[in-house]
Scaffold this active site. Structure first.
Site, mmCIF file in Angstrom:
data_model
loop_
_atom_site.group_PDB
_atom_site.id
_atom_site.type_symbol
_atom_site.label_atom_id
_atom_site.label_comp_id
_atom_site.label_asym_id
_atom_site.label_seq_id
_atom_site.Cartn_x
_atom_site.Cartn_y
_atom_site.Cartn_z
ATOM 1 C CE LYS A 97 11.548 -41.539 -2.461
ATOM 2 N NZ LYS A 97 11.497 -40.055 -2.080
ATOM 3 C CB SER A 172 12.197 -40.790 1.755
ATOM 4 O OG SER A 172 11.631 -39.871 0.452
ATOM 5 C CB SER A 196 13.163 -37.065 0.261
ATOM 6 O OG SER A 196 12.391 -36.993 1.350
#
Length: 486
Positions: A97, A172, A196
């Site tokens: 990520k 996210s 997330s």
């Protein structure tokens, strides 16, 4: 790459394209020398080149670095007599990520304010993945500083769920979910500070697992001072997620939190029956104004019936936690938004929502922040006293089906934030408590949109949730459900 090397055999022995294989099957094929790490990597790089513009999964793909790592893995394979001793995912490429720092790679944290920053160190999970022989497939897209529950920013294209490209992949870890769900990665690392991992897992039809607080190191570059965030896997199968979580699990000196040791690995847990569990359930949101969509309720009821049919005891309970937790979490979230050291001359480059949150956070006094932490601990102790009577807790993952691109992002910050709260009224509870939690892809709407259900467990009992998830997957497999982009 030749046509012969673009295919492999699935679990049934059928010839299939590489991206149809699970990560574990890919790893097994690599160890048997049926596929090479370089071939696998090049295959995924080709798919990324073709499809990433449509789904917005990656913000940066370090082709040369990834190929160097794949060649290194290939060399190790050639020098290893007992290839079965290599890690199950050896040679399988894994993206990271974009909130994690990778030495030498652009590190924007999803923000134009950091468009010139280059990583100067590796986060611990990056080191662990390299040590486990996983070529670094790329940095997945994330919203600015990981603050929103959707992935739209000024740095890269919006992350979209491949089930409907007009809708968001969530956030996210939206880029990570879009990558796996679109077949642009076998499995992916994400992080979860308020849902997330589980939010994008739900809207992308994946299994997403947030481990217990302290199971995975958050350091050394981006430690979680608030104890809300945890790194974990997004995957198409429970077994793949468990294998990746085993790679990510570990600690560094100075880590603020350490989860209790598990009796066995996550991969071993996925192969063990969970026994008969006592599972509490509720579907009433604690966020004022949040309404659970009928499709979400259908998923919740179907999951309850499935768990009951598997022999588990299902108990209806009131929500564990109440509306009083919402302002506490808001205080911590606003304070957390100020953690990124944005130079004053670059503040104007931030997204409106980030500026709004940071302005709120800057007004929080030390006394107010300490009070929020104290109130949080009081609430957590009361909640755990209730929830620990059960082996697992069942709720919806989200209150609504996948949202359209721009549904949040195109609003003024205050309305944007309110919409996010009403969309995600269930996920943050386990971040506050530190409990493990997972979204399981058990339901699709008539329009073929995925709807996840969420199960959370006792702190440190990640293995129980993994065992339960594997049992659910065996009873109600979802691996054959694929979006049309496949």
């Amino acid at each position: 790459m030749s046509a012969l090397t673009s295919v492999a055999r699935d679990i049934f022995g059928r010839v299939t394209e590489i991206h149809h294989l699970t990560a574990l099957l890919l790893g097994a094929a690599v160890r048997r020398r049926e596929l090479s790490p370089v071939e696998v990597l090049d295959y995924y790089l080709s798919r990324i080149e073709a499809l990433n513009p449509q789904v917005g999964a990656y913000s940066h793909v370090p082709v040369d670095r990834a190929r160097e790592q794949a060649r290194r893995a290939e060399k190790i394979l050639g020098e290893t007599e007992d290839r079965a001793s290599l890690p199950p995912l050896f040679g399988v490429p894994v993206p990271v990520k974009g909130l994690n720092m990778v030495n030498g790679l652009p590190t924007t944290f999803g923000s134009l304010a950091f468009d010139d920053l280059v990583g100067f160190a590796d986060d611990h999970i990056v080191t662990l993945l390299e040590q486990s022989g996983n070529p670094h497939l790329g940095l997945t897209s994330t919203p600015e500083f990981g603050l929103p529950c959707y992935t739209e920013n000024g740095v890269s294209a919006p992350a979209r769920t491949p089930w409907d490209l007009s809708r968001s992949a969530g956030g996210s870890s939206g880029g990570a979910a879009a990558a796996v769900s679109s077949g642009l990665a076998p499995v992916a690392q994400g992080s979860d500070g308020g849902g997330s991992i589980r939010i994008p897992a739900s809207v992308c039809g994946l299994f997403g697992f947030k481990p217990s607080r302290g199971r995975v190191s958050q350091g050394p570059v981006m430690p979680d001072l608030f104890g809300l965030s945890a790194s974990g896997p997004l995957a198409r199968t429970v077994g793949d997620a468990a294998a990746l979580l085993d790679v990510l699990t570990g600690h560094l000196p100075g880590d603020l939190y350490r989860a209790p040791a598990a009796p066995w690995s996550h991969a071993e847990a996925a192969a063990r029956p969970p026994g008969r569990l006592r599972i509490a359930r509720w579907a009433e949101p604690i966020v004022p104004g949040a309404v659970v969509h009928p499709d979400v309720m259908a998923a919740y009821e179907d999951a309850s019936a499935l768990l009951d049919g598997l022999g588990h005891e299902i108990v209806d309970v009131p929500p564990i936690g109440g509306p009083e937790l919402v302002p506490i979490f808001e205080t911590l979230w606003a304070a957390m938004s100020t953690a990124s050291p944005v130079p004053p001359e670059r503040e104007h480059l931030l997204m409106p929502l980030s500026r709004w949150l940071r302005e709120r956070g800057a007004r929080i006094t030390a006394t107010e922040l300490l009070r929020a932490h104290a109130d949080l601990q009081t609430a957590v102790r009361a909640a755990l006293a209730v929830s620990d009577a059960y082996d697992a807790l069942l709720t919806p993952t989200l209150a609504e089906p996948p949202a359209a691109i721009g549904y949040f992002h195109d609003q003024e910050p205050a309305e944007n934030f309110e919409r996010q709260k009403r969309f995600t009224p269930f996920t943050a509870l386990s971040n506050v408590s530190g409990q493990p939690s997972m979204s399981v892809p058990l339901h699709w709407t008539e329009d073929d949109l995925p709807i996840g259900v969420m199960l959370s467990g006792r702190i440190g009992e990640d293995h129980v949730l993994i065992s339960l998830a594997a049992q659910i997957e065996q009873a109600h497999p979802w691996i054959q459900r694929r979006p049309s982009i496949w």
